[in-house]
Design a protein around this motif. Structure first.
Motif, mmCIF file in Angstrom:
data_model
loop_
_atom_site.group_PDB
_atom_site.id
_atom_site.type_symbol
_atom_site.label_atom_id
_atom_site.label_comp_id
_atom_site.label_asym_id
_atom_site.label_seq_id
_atom_site.Cartn_x
_atom_site.Cartn_y
_atom_site.Cartn_z
ATOM 1 N N GLY A 119 43.707 7.462 44.208
ATOM 2 C CA GLY A 119 43.024 7.474 46.023
ATOM 3 C C GLY A 119 43.410 8.650 46.602
ATOM 4 O O GLY A 119 44.243 9.570 46.074
ATOM 5 N N TYR A 120 43.044 8.436 47.929
ATOM 6 C CA TYR A 120 42.781 10.242 48.495
ATOM 7 C C TYR A 120 44.436 10.564 49.304
ATOM 8 O O TYR A 120 44.863 11.688 48.842
ATOM 9 N N THR A 121 45.795 9.675 49.170
ATOM 10 C CA THR A 121 47.244 9.869 49.082
ATOM 11 C C THR A 121 47.365 10.354 47.734
ATOM 12 O O THR A 121 48.549 11.018 48.404
ATOM 13 N N GLY A 122 46.589 10.164 46.259
ATOM 14 C CA GLY A 122 47.626 10.653 45.299
ATOM 15 C C GLY A 122 48.336 9.735 44.626
ATOM 16 O O GLY A 122 49.102 9.641 43.931
ATOM 17 N N THR A 123 48.479 8.587 45.298
ATOM 18 C CA THR A 123 49.730 7.301 45.404
ATOM 19 C C THR A 123 48.805 6.494 44.590
ATOM 20 O O THR A 123 49.296 5.722 43.978
ATOM 21 N N ASN A 124 47.482 5.771 45.462
ATOM 22 C CA ASN A 124 47.413 4.674 44.700
ATOM 23 C C ASN A 124 46.052 5.136 43.461
ATOM 24 O O ASN A 124 45.381 5.325 44.002
ATOM 25 N N VAL A 125 46.292 4.386 42.009
ATOM 26 C CA VAL A 125 45.736 4.391 41.347
ATOM 27 C C VAL A 125 44.416 3.281 42.002
ATOM 28 O O VAL A 125 44.111 2.227 42.312
ATOM 29 N N LYS A 126 43.369 4.171 41.335
ATOM 30 C CA LYS A 126 41.886 3.659 41.342
ATOM 31 C C LYS A 126 41.393 3.392 39.913
ATOM 32 O O LYS A 126 41.334 2.473 39.793
ATOM 33 N N THR A 127 41.517 4.521 39.140
ATOM 34 C CA THR A 127 40.944 3.972 37.922
ATOM 35 C C THR A 127 42.187 3.881 36.645
ATOM 36 O O THR A 127 42.916 5.253 37.119
ATOM 37 N N CYS A 128 42.348 3.679 35.337
ATOM 38 C CA CYS A 128 42.977 4.060 34.708
ATOM 39 C C CYS A 128 42.701 3.988 33.336
ATOM 40 O O CYS A 128 41.970 3.563 33.353
ATOM 41 N N ARG A 129 43.002 4.054 32.237
ATOM 42 C CA ARG A 129 42.667 4.857 30.941
ATOM 43 C C ARG A 129 43.489 4.245 29.083
ATOM 44 O O ARG A 129 45.112 4.594 29.723
ATOM 45 N N VAL A 130 43.633 3.549 28.187
ATOM 46 C CA VAL A 130 44.730 3.432 27.392
ATOM 47 C C VAL A 130 44.511 5.459 26.250
ATOM 48 O O VAL A 130 42.984 5.789 26.087
ATOM 49 N N HIS A 131 45.420 5.767 26.348
ATOM 50 C CA HIS A 131 45.435 6.736 25.438
ATOM 51 C C HIS A 131 45.339 6.621 23.609
ATOM 52 O O HIS A 131 45.066 5.638 23.207
ATOM 53 N N ASP A 132 44.390 7.603 23.334
ATOM 54 C CA ASP A 132 43.420 7.019 21.860
ATOM 55 C C ASP A 132 44.697 6.180 21.024
ATOM 56 O O ASP A 132 44.060 5.786 19.889
ATOM 57 N N LEU A 133 46.405 7.363 20.856
ATOM 58 C CA LEU A 133 46.960 7.264 19.908
ATOM 59 C C LEU A 133 47.559 5.579 19.693
ATOM 60 O O LEU A 133 47.482 4.924 19.515
ATOM 61 N N LEU A 134 47.293 5.133 21.654
ATOM 62 C CA LEU A 134 47.671 3.754 21.500
ATOM 63 C C LEU A 134 47.267 2.626 20.893
ATOM 64 O O LEU A 134 47.184 1.618 20.225
#
Length: 120
Positions: free
Chosen positions: A102-117
């Protein structure tokens, strides 16, 4: 356990052996997860490679799949808050990467899984 032993495992290994060590570390990280977090992490494999996963959508899907049940919540904590805590725990363990905040830099909006995992 991983933190205490990582330097011993990686020090002096040829590059090709380091991939095997990284996989062992990821397996150890998965095995160390509390039981309720394991299906939540495994569910992320359903998403395509490099896909940005919406936090809100993911938490709703976890609830719909039964990974987060009403029995896990107290009167003050909603299932969505429990799901957000689960996601934060996976992020803190470096098993899930934050894509956008988010704009404050604290709230997660999206995520992803690393290719190694994902390969593991």
């Amino acid at each position: 356990m991983v933190y205490k032993n990582i330097h011993r495992h990686l020090k002096g290994l040829p590059h090709q052996d380091q991939n095997g060590v990284v996989n062992r570390i990821l397996v150890s990280s998965y095995n160390d997860l509390p039981y309720p977090l394991k299906p939540c992490l495994l569910y992320l494999v359903h998403y395509p490679k490099d896909w940005e996963i919406s936090k809100n959508e993911l938490i709703r899907l976890w609830i719909a799949e039964g990974f987060i049940s009403p029995s896990l919540e107290s009167k003050e904590i909603s299932m969505e808050d429990v799901g957000e805590h689960f996601l934060e725990e996976l992020i803190d363990r470096s098993l899930v990467q934050v894509s956008r905040q988010g704009y404050t830099g604290t709230n997660v909006k999206t995520c992803r899984v690393h290719d190694l995992l994902r390969d593991l």
